[in-house]
Design an enzyme around this catalytic site. Structure first.
Site, PDB file in Angstrom:
ATOM      1  N   ALA A 129       0.612  -1.114   0.022  1.00 42.25           N
ATOM      2  CA  ALA A 129      -0.035  -0.081   0.037  1.00 42.25           C
ATOM      3  C   ALA A 129       0.916   1.324  -0.066  1.00 42.25           C
ATOM      4  CB  ALA A 129      -0.721  -0.210   0.970  1.00 42.25           C
ATOM      5  N   ASN A 195       2.182  -3.746   8.135  1.00 44.06           N
ATOM      6  CA  ASN A 195       2.642  -3.971   7.073  1.00 44.06           C
ATOM      7  C   ASN A 195       3.396  -2.951   6.361  1.00 44.06           C
ATOM      8  OD1 ASN A 195       1.920  -6.922   6.972  1.00 44.06           O
ATOM      9  ND2 ASN A 195      -0.259  -6.221   7.002  1.00 44.06           N
ATOM     10  N   HIS A 225      -1.474   7.699   4.427  1.00 39.21           N
ATOM     11  CA  HIS A 225      -0.251   7.427   5.040  1.00 39.21           C
ATOM     12  C   HIS A 225       0.945   8.783   4.569  1.00 39.21           C
ATOM     13  CE1 HIS A 225      -1.132   3.171   4.749  1.00 39.21           C
ATOM     14  NE2 HIS A 225      -1.693   3.358   3.509  1.00 39.21           N
TER      15      HIS A 225
END
Ligand SMILES: NC(=O)c1ccc[n+]([C@@H]2O[C@H](COP(=O)([O-])OP(=O)(O)OC[C@H]3O[C@@H](n4cnc5c(N)ncnc54)[C@H](O)[C@@H]3O)[C@@H](O)[C@H]2O)c1
Length: 273
Positions: A129, A195, A225
């Site tokens: 991601a 992750n 993020h």
């Protein structure tokens, strides 16, 4: 003389959840190169009945080995890294891992690396991601490096955590920092978020030197993020706002595409590093 058609590349995918299901579907669609796909499930897995006709299924390392994959891809969870990924490496196979958070366990990481070295396999880590890991790798040993990662999500995504803190998720009116610490501490506190933080830590200066913060923000739209890297070489700031997967709201939709891009790259005569 005519060009001989290329043999399909053989890819084994561990698991058949949201990400793996989407990945298998894309790998089977008309594609260059052509892929032949096998799904590796746990014995008796209820996912078996959802695997499309024409896709082989393995339930053991022996069956996997008989398929002779060119590449194994994990999109199943931390347990699969401990079990199937380890078994595939022991067969000398290259394995692309998406559940990178599992690697915060130093003993597991060392065991996988030793197995890969001993049998000629390779542990390949997906960017998943996140993006910009190429830059982070370049500055990983900079003397003045400060690397931070922030995960920001709306209160609904943190309902359990807020309740544990005695907060009503409906009543959060301003951004609230739920966690601040190292990537390794974040692993223990928020395994489902690690992750991405783990990928960053492994690309960069390691789990101890990577700072993580987790923010609950009533204004946040989706899962964002933010990665900042500051060093004597300059600064980088990247913000990614991911939409959730339509079949699993906990996973970002982009992850299936990110794995596909990594698989295509693995087999390509041109590689971007
Ligand atoms: N790197 C990233 O950015 C990133 C992002 C999202 C998810 N992930 C990882 O991908 C994993 C899968 O995500 P998802 O949204 O598809 O989850 P999901 O829950 O939809 O699917 C997981 C599937 O794997 C199967 N499974 C679990 N353990 C297994 C094992 N040992 N062997 C074979 N199958 C097994 C489950 O039965 C389930 O069908 C997550 O657990 C997470 O670790 C990584």
């Amino acid at each position: 003389m005519g060009r001989r058609p290329m043999k399909p590349r053989r890819v084994a995918v561990i698991g058949f959840g949201a990400i793996a299901g989407e990945l298998v579907e894309t790998l089977r669609s008309p594609h260059e190169p052509e892929y032949e796909v096998l799904v590796w499930l746990r014995p008796g897995s209820p996912s078996r009945e959802r695997v499309p006709a024409g896709v082989a299924v393995a339930e053991s390392a022996t069956e996997l080995s008989a398929f002779a994959p060119d590449l194994v891809v994990e999109a199943a969870g931390h347990g699969a890294v401990r079990e199937q990924v380890s078994e595939a490496l022991a067969l000398g196979l290259p394995v692309l891992v998406s559940s990178i958070g599992a690697l915060h366990d130093q003993a597991l990481m060392s065991r996988l690396v030793e197995t890969a070295k001993a049998h000629g396999g390779r542990l390949l880590l997906a960017s998943g991601a996140l993006g910009a890991l190429d830059y982070v790798r370049a500055v990983r040993s900079a003397r003045e490096l400060e690397l931070t990662y922030e995960s920001r999500k709306p209160p609904a995504a943190w309902a359990k955590e807020l309740e544990a803190l005695g907060q009503d998720p409906q009543a959060v009116a301003a951004p609230l920092t739920l966690f601040e610490g190292t990537a390794r501490e974040a692993a223990a506190a928020y395994p489902q978020n690690l992750n991405v933080a783990a990928a960053l830590a492994l690309a960069g200066p390691g789990f101890e030197a990577t700072r993580v913060s987790v923010v609950c923000d009533p204004e946040a739209r989706g899962n964002t993020h933010v990665v900042k890297a500051q060093s004597e070489f300059g600064t980088m700031q990247v913000a990614i706002a991911n939409r959730p997967s339509p079949t699993n709201p906990k996973s970002s939709w982009i992850v299936g595409r990110s794995l596909l891009a990594a698989i295509d790259q693995y087999f390509s005569p041109v590689m971007m590093l």
